[in-house]
Each structure stands twice: as C-alpha cells, then as structure tokens.
Motif scaffolding. Structure first.
Motif, PDB file in Angstrom:
ATOM      1  N   ARG A   5       0.825  -1.217   0.000  1.00 40.26           N
ATOM      2  CA  ARG A   5       0.000   0.000   0.000  1.00 40.26           C
ATOM      3  C   ARG A   5       0.855   1.260   0.000  1.00 40.26           C
ATOM      4  N   LEU A   6       1.939   1.253   0.772  1.00 37.17           N
ATOM      5  CA  LEU A   6       2.814   2.433   0.823  1.00 37.17           C
ATOM      6  C   LEU A   6       3.422   2.727  -0.548  1.00 37.17           C
ATOM      7  N   GLU A   7       3.889   1.688  -1.220  1.00 37.43           N
ATOM      8  CA  GLU A   7       4.493   1.894  -2.535  1.00 37.43           C
ATOM      9  C   GLU A   7       3.458   2.382  -3.544  1.00 37.43           C
ATOM     10  N   LYS A   8       2.259   1.801  -3.494  1.00 36.76           N
ATOM     11  CA  LYS A   8       1.220   2.141  -4.463  1.00 36.76           C
ATOM     12  C   LYS A   8       0.662   3.538  -4.225  1.00 36.76           C
ATOM     13  N   GLU A   9       0.396   3.894  -2.971  1.00 40.72           N
ATOM     14  CA  GLU A   9      -0.301   5.147  -2.679  1.00 40.72           C
ATOM     15  C   GLU A   9       0.627   6.336  -2.446  1.00 40.72           C
ATOM     16  N   LEU A  10       1.838   6.085  -1.954  1.00 41.71           N
ATOM     17  CA  LEU A  10       2.754   7.189  -1.681  1.00 41.71           C
ATOM     18  C   LEU A  10       3.900   7.271  -2.671  1.00 41.71           C
ATOM     19  N   GLY A  11       4.047   6.256  -3.513  1.00 41.96           N
ATOM     20  CA  GLY A  11       5.070   6.296  -4.540  1.00 41.96           C
ATOM     21  C   GLY A  11       6.492   6.220  -4.013  1.00 41.96           C
ATOM     22  N   CYS A  12       6.671   5.675  -2.832  1.00 47.71           N
ATOM     23  CA  CYS A  12       8.011   5.563  -2.255  1.00 47.71           C
ATOM     24  C   CYS A  12       8.489   4.115  -2.338  1.00 47.71           C
ATOM     25  N   GLN A  13       9.766   3.938  -2.151  1.00 46.60           N
ATOM     26  CA  GLN A  13      10.316   2.588  -2.123  1.00 46.60           C
ATOM     27  C   GLN A  13      10.168   2.037  -0.709  1.00 46.60           C
ATOM     28  N   VAL A  14       9.788   0.763  -0.603  1.00 48.06           N
ATOM     29  CA  VAL A  14       9.629   0.120   0.702  1.00 48.06           C
ATOM     30  C   VAL A  14      10.513  -1.122   0.751  1.00 48.06           C
ATOM     31  N   VAL A  15      11.256  -1.256   1.821  1.00 48.18           N
ATOM     32  CA  VAL A  15      12.103  -2.422   2.061  1.00 48.18           C
ATOM     33  C   VAL A  15      11.563  -3.156   3.279  1.00 48.18           C
ATOM     34  N   LEU A  16      11.310  -4.440   3.129  1.00 43.61           N
ATOM     35  CA  LEU A  16      10.901  -5.277   4.262  1.00 43.61           C
ATOM     36  C   LEU A  16      12.147  -5.874   4.913  1.00 43.61           C
ATOM     37  N   THR A  17      12.214  -5.804   6.234  1.00 43.00           N
ATOM     38  CA  THR A  17      13.359  -6.427   6.903  1.00 43.00           C
ATOM     39  C   THR A  17      13.335  -7.930   6.723  1.00 43.00           C
ATOM     40  N   ARG A  18      12.161  -8.503   6.643  1.00 40.00           N
ATOM     41  CA  ARG A  18      12.024  -9.913   6.298  1.00 40.00           C
ATOM     42  C   ARG A  18      10.750 -10.095   5.482  1.00 40.00           C
ATOM     43  N   ASP A  19      10.823 -10.923   4.435  1.00 38.01           N
ATOM     44  CA  ASP A  19       9.632 -11.199   3.631  1.00 38.01           C
ATOM     45  C   ASP A  19       9.257 -12.667   3.686  1.00 38.01           C
ATOM     46  N   LYS A  20       9.826 -13.372   4.679  1.00 38.10           N
ATOM     47  CA  LYS A  20       9.491 -14.778   4.893  1.00 38.10           C
ATOM     48  C   LYS A  20       9.690 -15.084   6.368  1.00 38.10           C
ATOM     49  N   ASP A  21       9.424 -16.312   6.744  1.00 43.84           N
ATOM     50  CA  ASP A  21       9.518 -16.708   8.151  1.00 43.84           C
ATOM     51  C   ASP A  21      10.966 -17.050   8.502  1.00 43.84           C
ATOM     52  N   ILE A  22      11.776 -16.004   8.716  1.00 44.86           N
ATOM     53  CA  ILE A  22      13.172 -16.187   9.103  1.00 44.86           C
ATOM     54  C   ILE A  22      13.437 -15.419  10.393  1.00 44.86           C
ATOM     55  N   TYR A  23      14.464 -15.855  11.102  1.00 43.98           N
ATOM     56  CA  TYR A  23      14.848 -15.164  12.336  1.00 43.98           C
ATOM     57  C   TYR A  23      15.814 -14.038  11.986  1.00 43.98           C
ATOM     58  N   LEU A  24      15.611 -12.889  12.595  1.00 49.29           N
ATOM     59  CA  LEU A  24      16.466 -11.726  12.373  1.00 49.29           C
ATOM     60  C   LEU A  24      16.702 -11.043  13.715  1.00 49.29           C
ATOM     61  N   PRO A  25      17.950 -10.992  14.182  1.00 51.31           N
ATOM     62  CA  PRO A  25      18.214 -10.331  15.466  1.00 51.31           C
ATOM     63  C   PRO A  25      17.704  -8.895  15.459  1.00 51.31           C
ATOM     64  N   LEU A  26      17.297  -8.421  16.623  1.00 53.52           N
ATOM     65  CA  LEU A  26      16.664  -7.111  16.710  1.00 53.52           C
ATOM     66  C   LEU A  26      17.561  -5.986  16.218  1.00 53.52           C
ATOM     67  N   GLU A  27      18.850  -6.033  16.575  1.00 56.15           N
ATOM     68  CA  GLU A  27      19.715  -4.907  16.209  1.00 56.15           C
ATOM     69  C   GLU A  27      19.985  -4.846  14.713  1.00 56.15           C
ATOM     70  N   GLU A  28      19.766  -5.967  13.998  1.00 61.25           N
ATOM     71  CA  GLU A  28      19.989  -5.956  12.559  1.00 61.25           C
ATOM     72  C   GLU A  28      18.872  -5.225  11.821  1.00 61.25           C
ATOM     73  N   ARG A  29      17.729  -5.118  12.437  1.00 57.46           N
ATOM     74  CA  ARG A  29      16.577  -4.541  11.746  1.00 57.46           C
ATOM     75  C   ARG A  29      16.768  -3.045  11.486  1.00 57.46           C
TER      76      ARG A  29
END
Length: 577
Positions: A389-413
């Motif tokens: 929705r952000l990309e479609k309505e605001l025209g900005c680039q969006v990066v997901l910290t994770r796009d699947k069920d993976i573990y990611l330490p908090l400080e890496e986010r």
C-alpha cells in the motif's frame, strides 16, 4: 551478605552527604561544592543521562583530594569520586570509566591506609575489576590486599571469600616460589563458542557483533596506535573462556573509512580475541545483548573516506553482514541504489524510502494467541500488505526487513534501515497481556519507559526481564543520541490517531491506549524517525481472530498509510516555510 553490604554502603553514603556545618577553609568549600553537585545529580533522573554532569562531579571530588591531600575529607572525596565513576560507567559502559573508579579506589587505599574506607576501597576496586573489566588476577590482588592489610575491617570476610573464589587466578608474583599457581582449566565441550562475527556500517557508526553460544565474559581495550610507526589504533575484545567456531573467518576486510578490518584469533586456549583495526575513531562502546547471546561493539568517529565507496551494489550479498541482511538488501533493485553516503532525512518532507519491519520470525514466534495464532505470522502478513500500500499510494520505495519466516536479530533490523538510507522505520507487532480481556491499540517510540506497563511491553518485545529493561535504559542511553525522538513521537501520534479513528469505524470496541515511550531494542540505533505499532492484543481471543483476518490487516495497513501521508504532508509544510 551482599544485601547487607549494599545497605551498609548506602548508609555510609548518606553519612557523607549529610549537611555539613559552615566551613571556613577552601578545602571545606571544595568538598561542599562537590557534595552538592553529587546530591543534585542523584536527585535528577534526566541529569544522570549526560556524561558531562558525572565528569563534573568526579573532577570535583578528585580535585579536592589532589589539591588538599591532607584534608580531613580527602579520603571521603576519593571514595565518592570512585562511586560517581561507577555511576558513569553504568550509563556509558566505557571501560575507561570503570578503570577510573579502580584508580580512585586504589589512591584511597594506598594514600589513606588508616581510613576506615581503605578496606572498602580495596573490595570495591576488586568488584569493578572482576565484574566489569573481567580482570580476575587484578581483582584477586585487591581482595587479598584488603584482607591482609585490614584484618579487622568490615570487608574482611567478604574479601576472604572472594580471595578463595579467585585463587586460581592468583598472579605468579603474588604466589611466591613455594606456592604453585593452579592452571586455568581447558574449556569443556560445553564451553562458550564464538559462532559468528558480523559487521555493518551506517553513516554515524560501524557496528560489530560477536555471536556466542552462551553468556560470555569479555574485556575490551583500546590501543592508541602510532602514526609515525605506521601503526593504526586498535580496539580489541577478549572473550573469556571461549572457543572459536569453524566458520568464523580469520580476517574480514571492511574499509568503510572508520574500520579497516576485523581480525579474529586465539591468544590462549580459553580465549578468543577480536581485533578491530581502525582508520580513526571518536568513541566506542561495548555491551551485551541476549536471545541470542552476543557482544556488540559500536565505533563512532569522523570517517577518512565516504561510506558509499565501501558499500557494494545492493543486488550482491553484503560481505560480513550475514545472510539475513544480504538477502534483504538484495531485494532492492540495482537502479534504485540508496544514497547511503548522505543523511537519511527526507527532502522537503518527501518520503523516498521506508523500511517496514515484521516483528519476530523464525525461531522467535513472538506472542501466541489462545487458538495458537503466532505473532510472527500476522505481523509478516500485515507488513506485506503495508509495504504494498505504501508503494502504491505514496510512490516511495519500501524495504521489508524480512519477507518470509526467518529469524532476524533485533539490532539488525534498524541496521538495515540505516544502511539503505530509510526516511522512516515502522515495526509491526501484536500485543499480549496476562489479562485475557485486554484489547486495543498502542504505538511506541524510543525513549525511557514512563510506567510499569510500558516497561513490561518493552521486556516482552526485547525478550528480556523487567530488570534488564531498567538496565537497558542506562546502558544503552548513549546509542539514542542519533535517534530522532521528537519526530518519532510525532509519527507515533499520527499512527495511533489513524489506527483508532479508522479501525473504530469498523470495530467500535477498539480501545485507544495512546502513544507510549519505551526502550525497545528493535528501535535502538535508528538514524530516522522510528516507531513500534502494537496493532491489537493477540492474547485476546476476539482480537486474535481479527489479527488473523485479511479484513483487519487491510484496515490496519490503510490506517498506517494515512498516518504516514499526514506525517509527510506536515513535514513538507514545515520544510517549505
């Protein structure tokens, strides 16, 4: 015994801080001034958060002892100066502050052996060396000195116990020729192992993370270097009782203008040393985090080269940062390479890039609802919808910290957000409470928790205890220096208002828990406005069902998009005035 000592120390401190009668000489006045500054510092939670206030107090007490060594309160001044240095260390976690406390305790013990504080000083110096600097041989010497020189002191029994506990660390020079020094045992198969050493650069600092398989003691030291001899400054961290995992490289090239390279080796059988060869530095801090266990090193300073030159194209894995970050950054199209050498602030209120963080993931399920719905699943689903929705309505680039069920330490986010030069960081979560009837929405930004409930939420999201949240507020305060707290507060207010207004039209029973502040690991170190959104209570059966539905997720995403648009509009208005 420990509780008794704390109580006794507190009562002793009160004695020193009791109002003194009118004083005539300069030494009396100097002590009075230092004492008043210390009292004022202790009474102000905010003042305690600034280094210069602690330094002023320490210098006041130390200056009295230096200028008036024969003064009747010189020993008191050294004692209080050391305690103030310990207080500063609790906030800064700089080894130099702990070492300063030891030096002042040592001066007291050596210069005023007849003082009733001399044995206390030896014991407290030992505690600092043992607990904070991981220097057990020197700690042993302080305990032994107190027990031998002050056999009738009130610290004698504690020092004797500590001396026995650390006997195997007795330095050879203290043992004498007739006493054999016990060898340090070889780590067993269950010893702590350094499993990974990762790093990443951001415009303001370089972070190195040493992952270990369990809690590990460490000692950090800085070598200034010698320009004439061509020796760079070096910061090294010794992991005590550690072994080295097979996959850890001996050398990692960094070359980001601040850090040249990272070297890993084993100077002893039960020790792993991580050396940071620096181009330059302004400051550093070392601290530990849990779940997983890791030692974090942050080095800041003026870079000798632009950061962009050291960062590869984002379509390729990022060396040394671990697969998780590399995979996330690889999702960014090559033609949209972030300009990471410039500040992350938006231009005239225009949002160029937003990082959306789906809370928890992989081995960390987050909170689990009454029917078994996992927080990690609903946050990922909601984050995907929000990004679209952000990309479609605001025209900005969006990066997901994770796009699947993976573990990611908090400080890496937030490191991902810093690295791609994001303008906003939004972390999506689902709330939980022991009260199964609790419902509603609340939004957090990074700051000190103002109440027990906020602290409890921070503890749950951080995966820590309430006690550790309290410690975090002190230990990691310096890392908040670059956090845009005011802007984060404004973004949080916009999101909370939009969530309550929009969801309220479809779910009249939605409760507004307001905007709150808390020390969240996941928001720490962000160089842009950052918030954590608790979208509903997954612990409540009704709201668990809502969170798991496409309809509720769509409404929540709609509300957040509206809030971001409003935030950006207000920023643009301010920027053009």
């Amino acid at each position: 015994m420990k509780s008794f000592f704390h109580i006794a120390g507190f009562l002793l401190l009160l004695v020193f801080l009791l109002p003194l009668p009118a004083m005539a000489d300069a030494g009396d006045q100097a002590f009075e001034n230092a004492k008043n500054a210390y009292q004022q510092l202790q009474s102000s939670t905010r003042d305690k958060l600034y280094r210069e206030n602690w330094v002023r107090v320490v210098e006041g007490f130390e200056g009295l002892a230096r200028s008036y060594p024969s003064h009747s309160r010189a020993d008191d001044a050294l004692y209080l100066g050391a305690k103030a240095s310990e207080g500063l260390y609790a906030i800064s976690r700089r080894a130099e502050d702990a070492r300063q406390a030891v030096a002042l305790y040592d001066r007291l013990a050596a210069g005023y052996p007849q003082s009733n504080l001399a044995d206390d000083a030896c014991y407290l110096a030992g505690l600092v060396l043992e607990k904070h600097l991981s220097n057990r041989p020197e700690a042993y010497m302080r305990y032994k000195r107190a027990a031998d020189n002050h056999p009738r002191g009130d610290m004698t029994s504690l020092c004797r116990d500590a001396e026995k506990r650390l006997r195997r660390y007795m330095p050879a020079e203290a043992a004498g020729v007739s006493v054999a020094v016990p060898a340090v045992s070889t780590p067993s198969s269950g010893a702590v192992k350094v499993s990974q050493v990762r790093h990443w650069s951001s415009p303001d600092y370089t972070r190195v993370v040493i992952e270990t398989t369990g809690p590990a003691g460490y000692a950090a030291n800085l070598l200034q270097g010698n320009k004439k001899a061509g020796q760079p400054p070096r910061l090294y961290v010794d992991v005590k009782g550690g072994t080295l995992g097979t996959g850890v490289p001996a050398t990692q090239k960094v070359g980001d203008g601040l850090l040249r390279e990272i070297r890993v080796g084993r100077p002893a059988r039960d020790q792993v040393r991580v050396v940071l060869d620096l181009e330059t530095y302004g400051d550093y801090k070392v601290f530990t985090l849990e779940n997983p266990q890791r030692i974090v090193i942050d080095v800041s300073g003026k870079r000798t080269a632009t950061l962009e030159a050291a960062i590869p194209e984002l379509h390729a894995p990022v060396a040394g940062t671990g697969d998780a970050i590399g995979k996330v950054l690889a999702k960014t199209p090559k033609e949209k390479k972030p300009e990471v050498a410039v500040p992350a602030a938006s231009v005239n209120g225009r949002l160029r890039r937003i990082v959306v963080d789906a809370g928890h993931g992989g081995k960390d399920p987050g909170a689990i609802g009454p029917s078994g719905v996992m927080e990690k699943d609903v946050t990922l689903a909601m984050a995907r919808r929000l990004a679209e929705r952000l990309e479609k309505e605001l025209g900005c680039q969006v990066v997901l910290t994770r796009d699947k069920d993976i573990y990611l330490p908090l400080e890496e986010r937030t490191a991902i957000a810093n690295r791609v030069g994001a303008d906003l960081f939004i972390s999506i979560h689902a709330n939980a409470s022991t009260n199964r009837n609790a419902t509603g929405v609340e939004t957090y930004y990074l700051n000190f928790s103002k109440n027990d409930k906020a602290a409890a939420v921070a503890a749950r999201e951080n995966g820590t205890s309430l006690k550790q949240v309290s410690d975090l507020e002190l230990i990691l305060f310096d890392l908040m220096a670059n956090a845009k707290i005011n802007e984060s507060s404004r973004l949080a207010a916009e999101i909370q208002k939009a969530m309550v207004d929009h969801l309220g039209r479809h779910y009249p029973d939605v409760k507004n828990h307001g905007v709150r502040q808390g020390p969240f690991y996941v928001l720490l170190g962000a160089n842009m406005p950052s918030v954590l959104v608790e979208t509903a209570f997954i612990s409540n059966k009704m709201e668990e069902s809502r969170l798991n539905s496409d309809k509720y997720q769509d409404h929540a995403a709609t509300a957040i998009v509206r809030a971001v648009r409003s935030y950006a509009h207000d920023s643009r208005t301010v920027a053009t005035k």
